[in-house]
Design a protein around this motif. Structure first.
Motif, PDB file in Angstrom:
ATOM      1  N   VAL A   4       4.053  -2.141  -5.519  1.00 27.82           N
ATOM      2  CA  VAL A   4       4.913  -0.952  -5.524  1.00 27.82           C
ATOM      3  C   VAL A   4       5.609  -0.791  -4.175  1.00 27.82           C
ATOM      4  O   VAL A   4       6.823  -0.541  -4.108  1.00 27.82           O
ATOM      5  CB  VAL A   4       4.074   0.302  -5.861  1.00 27.82           C
ATOM      6  N   LEU A   5       4.857  -0.930  -3.103  1.00 28.79           N
ATOM      7  CA  LEU A   5       5.425  -0.743  -1.772  1.00 28.79           C
ATOM      8  C   LEU A   5       6.425  -1.844  -1.434  1.00 28.79           C
ATOM      9  O   LEU A   5       7.462  -1.583  -0.802  1.00 28.79           O
ATOM     10  CB  LEU A   5       4.306  -0.690  -0.732  1.00 28.79           C
ATOM     11  N   ARG A   6       6.128  -3.072  -1.832  1.00 30.05           N
ATOM     12  CA  ARG A   6       7.063  -4.166  -1.550  1.00 30.05           C
ATOM     13  C   ARG A   6       8.384  -3.966  -2.292  1.00 30.05           C
ATOM     14  O   ARG A   6       9.465  -4.222  -1.745  1.00 30.05           O
ATOM     15  CB  ARG A   6       6.430  -5.512  -1.904  1.00 30.05           C
ATOM     16  N   ARG A   7       8.327  -3.508  -3.541  1.00 30.51           N
ATOM     17  CA  ARG A   7       9.569  -3.236  -4.285  1.00 30.51           C
ATOM     18  C   ARG A   7      10.347  -2.108  -3.604  1.00 30.51           C
ATOM     19  O   ARG A   7      11.567  -2.199  -3.443  1.00 30.51           O
ATOM     20  CB  ARG A   7       9.241  -2.881  -5.737  1.00 30.51           C
ATOM     21  N   ALA A   8       9.663  -1.045  -3.210  1.00 30.84           N
ATOM     22  CA  ALA A   8      10.341   0.080  -2.562  1.00 30.84           C
ATOM     23  C   ALA A   8      10.964  -0.334  -1.235  1.00 30.84           C
ATOM     24  O   ALA A   8      12.036   0.145  -0.863  1.00 30.84           O
ATOM     25  CB  ALA A   8       9.363   1.235  -2.358  1.00 30.84           C
ATOM     26  N   ALA A   9      10.282  -1.232  -0.505  1.00 33.46           N
ATOM     27  CA  ALA A   9      10.834  -1.710   0.763  1.00 33.46           C
ATOM     28  C   ALA A   9      12.131  -2.479   0.530  1.00 33.46           C
ATOM     29  O   ALA A   9      13.107  -2.323   1.277  1.00 33.46           O
ATOM     30  CB  ALA A   9       9.812  -2.589   1.480  1.00 33.46           C
ATOM     31  N   ILE A  48      -2.325  -0.665   3.412  1.00 33.77           N
ATOM     32  CA  ILE A  48      -1.530  -1.603   2.620  1.00 33.77           C
ATOM     33  C   ILE A  48      -0.064  -1.516   3.022  1.00 33.77           C
ATOM     34  O   ILE A  48       0.646  -2.532   3.085  1.00 33.77           O
ATOM     35  CB  ILE A  48      -1.710  -1.328   1.115  1.00 33.77           C
ATOM     36  N   ALA A  49       0.410  -0.304   3.315  1.00 37.62           N
ATOM     37  CA  ALA A  49       1.803  -0.128   3.724  1.00 37.62           C
ATOM     38  C   ALA A  49       2.113  -0.914   4.996  1.00 37.62           C
ATOM     39  O   ALA A  49       3.182  -1.522   5.119  1.00 37.62           O
ATOM     40  CB  ALA A  49       2.102   1.355   3.927  1.00 37.62           C
ATOM     41  N   VAL A  50       1.184  -0.916   5.929  1.00 41.22           N
ATOM     42  CA  VAL A  50       1.390  -1.670   7.176  1.00 41.22           C
ATOM     43  C   VAL A  50       1.528  -3.152   6.853  1.00 41.22           C
ATOM     44  O   VAL A  50       2.421  -3.839   7.360  1.00 41.22           O
ATOM     45  CB  VAL A  50       0.221  -1.419   8.149  1.00 41.22           C
ATOM     46  N   THR A  51       0.655  -3.670   5.973  1.00 40.28           N
ATOM     47  CA  THR A  51       0.721  -5.076   5.570  1.00 40.28           C
ATOM     48  C   THR A  51       2.050  -5.400   4.879  1.00 40.28           C
ATOM     49  O   THR A  51       2.632  -6.467   5.090  1.00 40.28           O
ATOM     50  CB  THR A  51      -0.439  -5.412   4.623  1.00 40.28           C
ATOM     51  N   ALA A  52       2.516  -4.456   4.057  1.00 39.03           N
ATOM     52  CA  ALA A  52       3.741  -4.689   3.288  1.00 39.03           C
ATOM     53  C   ALA A  52       4.999  -4.389   4.085  1.00 39.03           C
ATOM     54  O   ALA A  52       6.116  -4.599   3.583  1.00 39.03           O
ATOM     55  CB  ALA A  52       3.716  -3.828   2.021  1.00 39.03           C
ATOM     56  N   GLY A  53       4.852  -3.880   5.302  1.00 43.38           N
ATOM     57  CA  GLY A  53       6.016  -3.541   6.102  1.00 43.38           C
ATOM     58  C   GLY A  53       6.778  -2.347   5.568  1.00 43.38           C
ATOM     59  O   GLY A  53       8.010  -2.269   5.681  1.00 43.38           O
ATOM     60  N   PHE A  54       6.033  -1.389   5.007  1.00 45.74           N
ATOM     61  CA  PHE A  54       6.670  -0.217   4.409  1.00 45.74           C
ATOM     62  C   PHE A  54       6.394   1.016   5.265  1.00 45.74           C
ATOM     63  O   PHE A  54       5.244   1.277   5.635  1.00 45.74           O
ATOM     64  CB  PHE A  54       6.147   0.017   2.991  1.00 45.74           C
ATOM     65  N   PRO A  55       7.413   1.817   5.595  1.00 46.73           N
ATOM     66  CA  PRO A  55       7.212   3.000   6.436  1.00 46.73           C
ATOM     67  C   PRO A  55       6.323   4.042   5.745  1.00 46.73           C
ATOM     68  O   PRO A  55       6.632   4.470   4.627  1.00 46.73           O
ATOM     69  CB  PRO A  55       8.623   3.547   6.648  1.00 46.73           C
TER      70      PRO A  55
END
Length: 432
Positions: A41-46, A82-89
């Motif tokens: 989810v976070l990767r798609r949003a990024a 998980i957000a940190v891993t995915a590069g998501f703010p």
């Protein structure tokens, strides 16, 4: 439909708060505590430069740990790691609490169950959850299964007061609220679905009226301005073996009720497995929040079972016991999450345990034996899985693999499977 669109934008603006992002037509509410689902989810949003709405349910996450073992503060930390891993703010993550009320303790007397529900919503509020769905419709020990609208609203207002007090005490921004409880059972229905009864417009207006009165009586009238949505039944649900698709013509009367509710949208639960066209029609009808959960872990399970089949093809006679066998053993040893939901012969129940749309298998992925089995599966697969085997066992992902969009390794294939299940939601909610 102009009023519906205007209402949707007003409500979504309150949900997004100060986030400096263009408003979409709607937003997908993802209800899952599986790390691969959250990462997908976070990767798609990024990629799309969007905010995300991630929700935890009262049974899944509460002050006592829920079935995940996580408190609301734990869930926040889990998502942010998980957000940190995915590069998501992390400031683009909206956390929500779903069905917050006495449900986890409904076998207790009402006073005790509500006291625990208050402690739960305080924990959610203190952890910075920005969207809270108040659901106090269920009866507790000695009460009828379904409560009157007046008592439901009174208890919801009591929880809102607890949340308001908690956010003020710790200096958090006050949350937005969703009310209403006319939804499919959590995790989907157990029976074969026929035509569903759609919420009557007069019932929606009555729900709103009694909640307004209850909030005023409880001294939390300012919170009414932050009630952004109502949960209703638009004719959308899934059972163990079939899915009830949204039919806009049947919901016309329900949608018309939004004309009398300025600034509010509808929240649609159990939208899992709806095609993009039906999801788009829901958003057109004022359902600005689309909830999904089991459909994403269903897609993950499909990918994992496909990978297990590939592992067996590669290992041949030397193949160790597979992931489905481990899950079957664990589910039979701990049947609490599925036994009340699946029926029929032994064979029928076995098939439902693994392949039901309601996806009760999702409760077992965090079990130590199961997570170890998934780790072994990933370790036993080659770093580059042959394309021909992906074509055979993960055919829906094959075109993206050969096009170079998805790397042919186990982890990326799992993330791609979840992402594919999210794609119809993007089509439905994106700005046009």
């Amino acid at each position: 439909m102009a009023a519906v669109e205007r209402n949707r934008r007003i409500a979504l603006a309150k949900l997004f708060g100060s986030k400096d992002l263009p408003l979409p037509r709607g937003i997908t509410s993802v209800c899952s505590a599986h790390p691969l689902v959250v990462e997908a989810v976070l990767r798609r949003a990024a990629r799309e430069d969007q905010a995300v709405l991630l929700e935890a349910t009262c049974n899944q996450v509460n002050q006592e740990g829920g079935y995940t073992g996580m408190t609301p503060a734990d869930f926040r930390h889990f998502v942010e790691r998980i957000a940190v891993t995915a590069g998501f703010p992390v400031d683009r993550i909206i956390l929500g609490g779903d069905h917050l009320g006495p449900n986890p303790w409904r076998k207790l007397p009402a006073d005790e169950a509500m006291a625990r529900a208050e402690a739960m919503i305080v924990a959610y509020a203190e952890a910075g959850f920005e969207k809270l769905h108040l659901d106090t419709s269920m009866g507790c020990a000695g009460e009828p299964a379904g409560l009157s609208d007046a008592l439901t609203a009174e208890r919801a207002a009591r929880l809102a007061r607890a949340a308001e007090d908690a956010t003020r005490r710790v200096g958090r921004k006050p949350p937005v609220y969703v009310i209403g409880t006319e939804v499919p059972p959590p995790g989907g229905a157990t029976q074969v679905l026929e035509e569903l009864e759609i919420t009557r417009p007069e019932a929606v207006l009555e729900t709103l009226a009694v909640h307004r009165s209850a909030f005023v009586a409880a001294g939390v009238e300012p919170a009414l301005a932050r009630v952004i949505g109502i949960v209703v039944q638009p004719g959308v649900e899934f059972g163990n073996a079939n899915v009830a698709l949204y039919k806009p013509d049947r919901a016309q009367s329900l949608v018309s009720a939004l004309d009398a509710m300025p600034g509010l949208l509808f929240e649609a639960h159990s939208t899992d497995y709806q095609p993009a066209g039906e999801l788009s029609a829901l958003v057109d009808g004022g359902f600005g929040i689309l909830k999904v959960g089991p459909g994403l872990t269903f897609a993950l399970r499909e990918a994992l079972y496909g990978l297990d089949a590939i592992r067996r093809e590669i290992a041949g006679q030397a193949a160790s016991r597979g992931l489905p066998a481990v899950l079957e053993e664990v589910m039979l040893a701990s049947p609490g999450h599925w036994s009340g939901h699946y029926s029929g012969t032994a064979t029928e129940q076995r098939l439902q345990r693994h392949f039901s749309y309601s996806d009760r298998i999702r409760y077992y992925w965090l079990d130590r034996q199961v997570s170890n089995a998934v780790d072994r599966l990933f370790a036993e697969l080659p770093g580059r899985i042959p394309e021909t085997l992906i074509s055979q066992y993960l055919s829906r992902l094959y075109p993206k693999v050969v096009a170079g969009h998805v790397a042919p390794n186990a982890r990326d294939l799992c993330l791609a499977a979840i992402d594919a299940a999210l794609a119809p939601y993007r089509i439905a909610t994106a700005r046009r």
